[in-house]
Design a protein around this motif. Structure first.
Motif, PDB file in Angstrom:
ATOM      1  N   VAL A 140       1.342  -6.869 -13.425  1.00 34.89           N
ATOM      2  CA  VAL A 140       2.627  -6.796 -12.710  1.00 34.89           C
ATOM      3  C   VAL A 140       3.582  -7.907 -13.148  1.00 34.89           C
ATOM      4  CG1 VAL A 140       1.757  -5.646 -10.623  1.00 34.89           C
ATOM      5  CG2 VAL A 140       1.596  -8.134 -10.823  1.00 34.89           C
ATOM      6  N   ASP A 180       4.880  -9.659  -5.508  1.00 33.00           N
ATOM      7  CA  ASP A 180       5.307  -8.722  -4.463  1.00 33.00           C
ATOM      8  C   ASP A 180       4.898  -7.288  -4.763  1.00 33.00           C
ATOM      9  OD1 ASP A 180       6.299 -10.708  -2.986  1.00 33.00           O
ATOM     10  OD2 ASP A 180       8.398 -10.441  -3.587  1.00 33.00           O
ATOM     11  N   GLU A 181       4.880  -6.919  -6.053  1.00 36.39           N
ATOM     12  CA  GLU A 181       4.544  -5.533  -6.380  1.00 36.39           C
ATOM     13  C   GLU A 181       3.191  -5.142  -5.784  1.00 36.39           C
ATOM     14  OE1 GLU A 181       5.068  -4.567 -10.601  1.00 36.39           O
ATOM     15  OE2 GLU A 181       6.479  -6.236 -10.705  1.00 36.39           O
ATOM     16  N   ASN A 222       3.180  -5.917  -1.609  1.00 35.45           N
ATOM     17  CA  ASN A 222       3.883  -4.912  -0.798  1.00 35.45           C
ATOM     18  C   ASN A 222       3.417  -3.504  -1.085  1.00 35.45           C
ATOM     19  OD1 ASN A 222       5.265  -7.121  -0.067  1.00 35.45           O
ATOM     20  ND2 ASN A 222       7.136  -6.648  -1.206  1.00 35.45           N
ATOM     21  N   ASN A 223       2.381  -3.395  -1.932  1.00 28.04           N
ATOM     22  CA  ASN A 223       1.841  -2.075  -2.205  1.00 28.04           C
ATOM     23  C   ASN A 223       2.741  -1.162  -2.998  1.00 28.04           C
ATOM     24  OD1 ASN A 223      -0.748  -1.418  -1.608  1.00 28.04           O
ATOM     25  ND2 ASN A 223      -0.378  -1.553   0.602  1.00 28.04           N
ATOM     26  N   SER A 224       3.793  -1.691  -3.645  1.00 22.97           N
ATOM     27  CA  SER A 224       4.630  -0.799  -4.444  1.00 22.97           C
ATOM     28  C   SER A 224       3.882  -0.410  -5.725  1.00 22.97           C
ATOM     29  CB  SER A 224       5.991  -1.422  -4.758  1.00 22.97           C
ATOM     30  OG  SER A 224       5.835  -2.634  -5.446  1.00 22.97           O
ATOM     31  N   VAL A 225       2.906  -1.238  -6.119  1.00 24.93           N
ATOM     32  CA  VAL A 225       1.970  -0.846  -7.172  1.00 24.93           C
ATOM     33  C   VAL A 225       0.600  -0.756  -6.505  1.00 24.93           C
ATOM     34  CG1 VAL A 225       0.810  -1.629  -9.272  1.00 24.93           C
ATOM     35  CG2 VAL A 225       3.274  -1.955  -9.025  1.00 24.93           C
ATOM     36  N   ALA A 226      -0.085   0.377  -6.645  1.00 25.23           N
ATOM     37  CA  ALA A 226      -1.347   0.555  -5.919  1.00 25.23           C
ATOM     38  C   ALA A 226      -2.470  -0.275  -6.536  1.00 25.23           C
ATOM     39  CB  ALA A 226      -1.730   2.032  -5.886  1.00 25.23           C
TER      40      ALA A 226
END
Ligand code: HEC
Ligand code: HEC
Length: 460
Positions: A378, A382-383, A386-390
């Protein structure tokens, strides 16, 4: 025999003579010299006028002291009175470990005395409440100490309310204390020998207990306990201290068969421990606004032909697993350099900044069941946070005991499910880094330096 005794006696006398000679040799106070040295060495933190508002002040926590207020923490004198010249000279010479206050032992001794004179000119406390030496009693010596009695005094005086039952700074009041300057402050973790600001020896601990740490919640116990009791207590506190061996090189031992999944698996006894100091990174405004609650981390590494297991332990006074009301969760990221990124191009103190390469992270986040671990390459924490990347799931186990987390993470040497991930198979040295979040102290993250893990081929 008698000859040797005579020599020892001479050496003893010599050092006594030397100590008093130093005081006698103090230069004539010259505030111009002191002021010039102060402006050159101290003003960037303590401010041009000594008000604690120097250019670098906001980067440091605790903040540099406002020297005009006359509040001094580390004194041999009664609470509320000024420190002695020697107290100030000590603080200058040794610095205050674990804070931004450096040691100035490299400055000429005369200059250090001139600085002491200059500090005294900044505040009226030296005339309003002149130093009043505290009665420290007599050191009974280690042999005459009963640590169980020291522990009883620790319990009786209520030290555990702040410092915790085992001294890790995790008592029930720990999270809510503030200092004279209305800033959050944490009780010291008494197990960290290396970060005692006023010195870790029994005599220095006696000084702290009998005189208090002015400006903070740490009171003076001069009225509550006799010097005899306090010496017992000080030796007990000393017995809690541990050392840290920060290292830039760690070793992973090879195991035949399967890797340990649990933190208490006896296989870990084969792995050498590596320690790392952690530091807080400044926020986007270049400031640190909270006390550092996570200060150190230890890890152990074991690998087989398929995977690497890390057992990681760090201090965290509060166990923060997200519930609907929780501010944040405790979390840990193990960082690797992705494929094609080499060398020390990234410092965890500055990552992520615009333009820095991505990092391979294995992120553990505490939850009610223990926590889950996910890996991804990443551009920003934060990615994943915040779970924007699993990310891809990894095996993880976590336990919390008395102010410490222990997490075991197992990662394939060369994952095929994360594109660009660090490929460790066949490597002999691999850099690893650590980032820790304390959910009870959100907004700050603690980072390590990169540590080189050497993969040993032999089984132990
Ligand atoms: C890089 C920043 C920095 C510089 C430079 C610095 N200090 Fe400090 N100083 C601090 C901080 C931070 C504290 C507060 C530590 C605490 O409260 O525990 C402090 C505390 C002190 C104290 C209070 C000690 C006590 O017992 O309460 C004195 C005295 C002091 N500094 C003198 C100096 C002098 C003299 C110089 C220059 C030779 C200097 N400092 C340079 C950061 C700095
Ligand atoms: C009300 C909370 C509180 C209580 C009770 C308390 N302390 Fe502290 N103590 C603190 C705080 C806060 C600090 C850190 C001060 C700072 O950061 O400047 C501290 C710091 C210390 C230090 C570290 C000094 C150094 O050199 O860095 C020692 C030693 C210590 N306490 C021992 C004790 C002992 C022993 C007792 C019981 C007799 C006790 N404290 C009771 C809050 C407390």
């Amino acid at each position: 025999m008698s000859h040797r005794f005579f020599l020892i006696l001479l050496v003893g006398l010599g050092s006594v003579g030397l100590a008093s000679a130093v005081s006698a040799d103090r230069p004539e106070p010259d505030l111009t010299v002191g002021r010039a040295a102060y402006q050159q060495q101290c003003a960037r933190c303590h401010g041009v006028e000594g008000k604690g508002d120097g250019y670098d002040a906001k980067r440091l926590y605790p903040r540099p002291r406002d020297l005009t207020e006359g509040v001094f923490k580390f004194r041999s004198t009664a609470t509320g009175t000024a420190p002695t010249d020697d107290d100030l000279f000590q603080a200058l010479t040794n610095g205050l470990p674990g804070t931004g206050m450096p040691d100035w032992s490299h400055l000429d001794e005369n200059l250090r005395w001139q600085l002491v004179e200059y500090i005294k000119s900044l505040s009226t406390v030296f005339t309003d409440a002149p130093p009043e030496p505290a009665n420290l009693g007599t050191d009974p010596g280690r042999k005459r100490i009963d640590l169980a009695q020291g522990k009883a005094v620790y319990d009786k005086l209520g030290c555990a309310a702040c410092h915790g039952v085992s001294g890790r700074g995790n008592g029930p009041s720990a999270a809510t204390l503030t200092d004279n300057w209305s800033r959050p402050i944490r009780p010291k973790d008494l197990t960290e020998r290396w970060s005692y600001r006023g010195g870790s020896a029994p005599r220095e601990i006696v000084e702290r207990i009998l005189t208090g740490i002015d400006g903070t919640a740490m009171p003076s116990y001069a009225e509550a306990a006799s010097p005899e009791e306090v010496w017992q207590l000080a030796y007990y506190v000393q017995s809690l201290q541990q050392d840290i061996q920060s290292t830039m090189i760690a070793h992973s031992h090879r195991v035949d068969g399967s890797l340990p999944e649990k933190a208490d698996d006896p296989q870990w006894d084969e792995a050498p421990r590596a320690d790392a100091r952690l530091r807080y990174v400044v926020d986007a405004q270049g400031a640190v606004n909270a006390p550092q609650t996570v200060t150190r981390l230890s890890f152990w590494a074991l690998h087989n032909d398929e995977a690497l297991s890390l057992r990681i332990r760090w201090n965290d006074v509060s166990e923060d697993r997200p519930a609907p009301t929780a501010v944040g969760a405790d979390a840990l990221a193990v960082t690797w350099l992705p494929q094609g990124v080499a060398g020390d191009v990234i410092s965890l103190h500055t990552w992520p900044l615009r333009g820095t390469p991505p990092l391979d992270l294995c992120l553990w986040i505490a939850d009610e069941t223990g926590g889950s671990v996910h890996e991804a390459v990443v551009q920003d924490f934060d990615e994943l946070l915040n779970n924007s990347v699993a990310g891809s799931a990894r095996a993880g186990q976590a336990s919390y005991l008395d102010g410490e987390w222990t997490v075991v993470i197992t990662r394939p040497l060369s994952p095929s499910d994360v594109s660009g991930s660090a490929q460790l198979a066949g490597q002999s040295i691999v850099p690893v880094g650590f980032v820790v979040w304390d959910g009870g102290n959100p907004g700050q993250r603690a980072v390590s330096m990169w540590v080189d893990v050497v993969f040993r081929r032999d089984t132990q």
